[in-house]
Write an enzyme that holds these catalytic residues in place. Structure first.
Site, short mmCIF file in Angstrom:
data_model
loop_
_atom_site.label_atom_id
_atom_site.label_comp_id
_atom_site.label_asym_id
_atom_site.label_seq_id
_atom_site.Cartn_x
_atom_site.Cartn_y
_atom_site.Cartn_z
N SER A 137 0.82 -1.22 0.00
CA SER A 137 0.00 0.00 0.00
C SER A 137 0.85 1.26 0.00
CB SER A 137 -0.95 -0.01 1.20
OG SER A 137 -0.25 -0.09 2.41
N LYS A 189 2.33 -5.11 3.39
CA LYS A 189 3.48 -4.22 3.52
C LYS A 189 2.99 -2.78 3.35
CE LYS A 189 7.57 -2.35 1.37
NZ LYS A 189 7.01 -1.00 1.67
N GLY A 203 0.98 2.08 -6.05
CA GLY A 203 2.29 2.73 -5.93
C GLY A 203 2.76 3.19 -7.29
N VAL A 249 7.84 0.62 -9.95
CA VAL A 249 7.86 -0.50 -9.01
C VAL A 249 6.95 -1.62 -9.48
CG1 VAL A 249 7.30 -1.23 -6.65
CG2 VAL A 249 8.53 0.91 -7.04
N GLU A 285 -2.77 -0.39 -9.11
CA GLU A 285 -3.10 0.98 -9.48
C GLU A 285 -1.83 1.78 -9.31
OE1 GLU A 285 -3.54 4.81 -9.12
OE2 GLU A 285 -4.47 4.20 -7.23
N CYS A 293 -2.85 10.26 -6.84
CA CYS A 293 -2.61 9.74 -8.19
C CYS A 293 -3.62 10.31 -9.17
CB CYS A 293 -2.65 8.22 -8.19
SG CYS A 293 -4.07 7.53 -7.33
N GLU A 343 4.99 12.48 -14.32
CA GLU A 343 4.30 12.53 -13.03
C GLU A 343 5.19 13.21 -11.99
OE1 GLU A 343 1.61 9.55 -10.35
OE2 GLU A 343 3.60 8.83 -10.88
#
Length: 541
Positions: free
Chosen positions: A187, A212, A265, A269, A293, A327, A425
């Protein structure tokens, strides 16, 4: 075993409290903020219900007062990660055999506790640990998390009622089994509600989970874990393991019983996770379900007939609420030249009144960005714009990390629709504007659609229905959550299921049945009442 068919009350979205001066909720929250600041807690790893203090620690600091330490948290090492996998495996058999109504009751109870006695704790922890204003905390760590808990339970009950067609001769049943193995939930820092939903969504469907949390949100996420325990979540169903991402991946992605990943995230990653799982695909007992997402470069596109006041409000709220660390935050905007002069005047006038500072002062609209790394990254983009002859900073641009990680709301005007801050971003309070000529309307729509790798959220503004229809069609694949005459942020569970495609994720729509379906392994059962006794068919006669 009960022989009744149970129903779950269709939820209503949790009402947002106002926190007006003198209100009971404001007084209670102020007291909880003071209480939490006066103590420094020790946050353990929680595996199989047991609290483990590893001694390998990091600190939770207040972003808007970065000398103030709220907590020390312990990191799970390789040993603890393996223990967590074993705890999830041991808990799985009993948990998946618990009837769905009893699983659901645990999460409904958690929602009720959060709606009541736990509300101030989660909101205060989110304000302090993630520098959210009272309103941003309330819509996140209270309302959205409550909605996830209630709606997920309701969606689960709806899914289970969906059954195939049967005939007089056979009875066809669809059994919704959990995945075979364990699920990893990873998360982000920016939403406490996402921190809760990522492990809860698989768990409610009978899966066991390794959670995590982001190191920058361990503080509030720990209270979510304690809330779930108080609601009666059995040991080992969700295992709370703050840890190094690389170490976690080395252990988890090499385990044969990895059944799924629930992730929010960065795109980078997630790409690495996907590649690692692909490279290890021969090791797994089944194909892991990968739900993610990721990033966004979200837009607002304003037609010449847009309402200026509505547009400016959407630009400010969309770009600068929670310091642009959503986001879904508005990060780029395309404004018709016929509107521009009026928009510029109103936008600068309104945005100049934004107060930035300590979120414990309820008059502030913005707090600090999450940490030094984020601060340095965002500042780098602002400095790049300052040095460019293709851009002009028309508002803000000042940064100060002497007390907290503060960055002013910053508006950049560029002559290049492919300018760096229009396509990459940033994840901070930086909005870049491009003014297009009316004769370039469709060409600019094409640029909006194709100039970034993302497809998360977007908004269009016009009072002309024909223009809205054209923009909606042109930008059909540019955003998974699309807004007409509204800001591109603020999706509500059950109302606007959230997620995007392209490099913004797998678009499995958190806040809907679509997401829960990913945590199932259905089994079709056919029972025939009068089986044939001869292999020959009539045509053979």
């Amino acid at each position: 075993m009960s022989n009744a068919f149970f129903t779950v009350k269709k939820p209503l979205n949790e009402p947002i409290l106002s926190y007006l001066q003198g209100s009971p909720e404001r007084i209670s929250l102020k007291g909880k903020l003071k209480e939490l600041k006066e103590q420094r807690i020790d946050i353990p790893v929680i595996i199989g219900g047991k609290e483990i203090y590893t001694g390998n620690t990091k600190e939770c600091v207040i972003p808007h007062n970065n000398k103030h330490v709220l907590a020390t948290y312990h990191l799970a090492g390789e040993k603890e990660i393996k223990l967590a996998i074993e705890a999830a495996r041991l808990a799985k058999k009993e948990w998946e055999s618990v009837s769905w109504q009893h699983r659901g009751a645990i999460f409904l109870k958690a929602a009720e506790l959060l709606s009541g006695s736990w509300r101030t704790t989660l909101n205060a922890a989110t304000m302090l640990g993630q520098s959210k204003t009272v309103y941003q905390a309330e819509i996140d760590s209270a309302c959205e998390l409550i909605d996830f808990l209630r709606f997920n339970t309701y969606f689960m009950s709806e899914i289970y009622t969906d059954q195939p067609i049967s005939t007089n001769d056979n009875w066809n049943r669809l059994e919704y089994r959990p995945l075979e193995g364990f699920v990893l939930a990873v998360s982000p820092f920016n939403f406490t509600a996402i921190g809760g939903n990522l492990p809860v969504a698989p768990a409610i469907m009978g899966n066991t989970v390794l959670w995590k949390p982001s190191g920058a949100a361990v503080y509030s996420n720990y209270f979510v874990m304690k809330l779930l325990q108080e609601a009666g979540l059995p040991d080992g169903v969700i295992n709370f393991i703050p840890s190094s991402g690389n170490l976690l991946g080395d252990v988890v992605f090499n385990h044969q019983e990895l059944a799924g990943v629930h992730f929010t995230g960065s795109t980078q990653v997630f790409n690495t996770m996907w590649k690692t799982i692909g490279n290890n695909i021969e090791k797994y007992n089944s194909y892991p379900k990968i739900v993610g997402e990721t990033g966004g470069k979200d837009f607002i596109f304003a037609h010449k007939d847009a309402n200026v006041e509505q547009l400016v409000t959407a630009l400010i709220r969309g770009a600068f609420e929670y310091q642009g660390q959503k986001c879904s935050a508005a990060s780029r905007a395309y404004i018709s030249a016929q509107l521009w002069e009026e928009v510029r005047g109103v936008l600068i006038k309104e945005a100049s009144t934004i107060n930035v500072g300590n979120v414990e002062d309820f008059s502030n609209f913005m707090g600090a960005v999450i940490d030094q790394k984020a601060y340095d990254k965002i500042k780098g983009y602002i400095e790049y714009a300052k040095a460019s002859d293709q851009a002009e900073i028309i508002l803000g641009g000042r940064c100060d990390d002497s007390l907290g990680y503060f960055i002013e709301p910053t508006i950049i005007l560029t002559t290049d629709p492919h300018f760096k801050t229009m396509t990459e971003e940033i994840f901070g309070p930086v909005l870049t504007l491009y003014v297009y000529k009316e004769e370039d309307f469709e060409e600019t729509l094409d640029i909006c659609n194709s100039s970034t790798i993302y497809g998360l959220t977007g908004a269009i503004f016009s009072q002309d229905r024909g223009a809205l229809i054209k923009m909606e069609a042109h930008l059909r694949n540019a955003a998974g959550n699309f807004y007409i005459n509204d800001k591109p942020t603020g999706a509500v569970v059950g109302q606007q299921p959230f997620g995007g495609s392209r490099k913004s994720g797998t678009n499995d729509k958190a806040g809907s049945k679509l997401n829960l379906l990913r945590w199932m392994n259905p089994r079709t059962i056919k029972e025939t009442f009068n089986p044939p006794t001869n292999y020959r068919y009539p045509y053979m006669g």
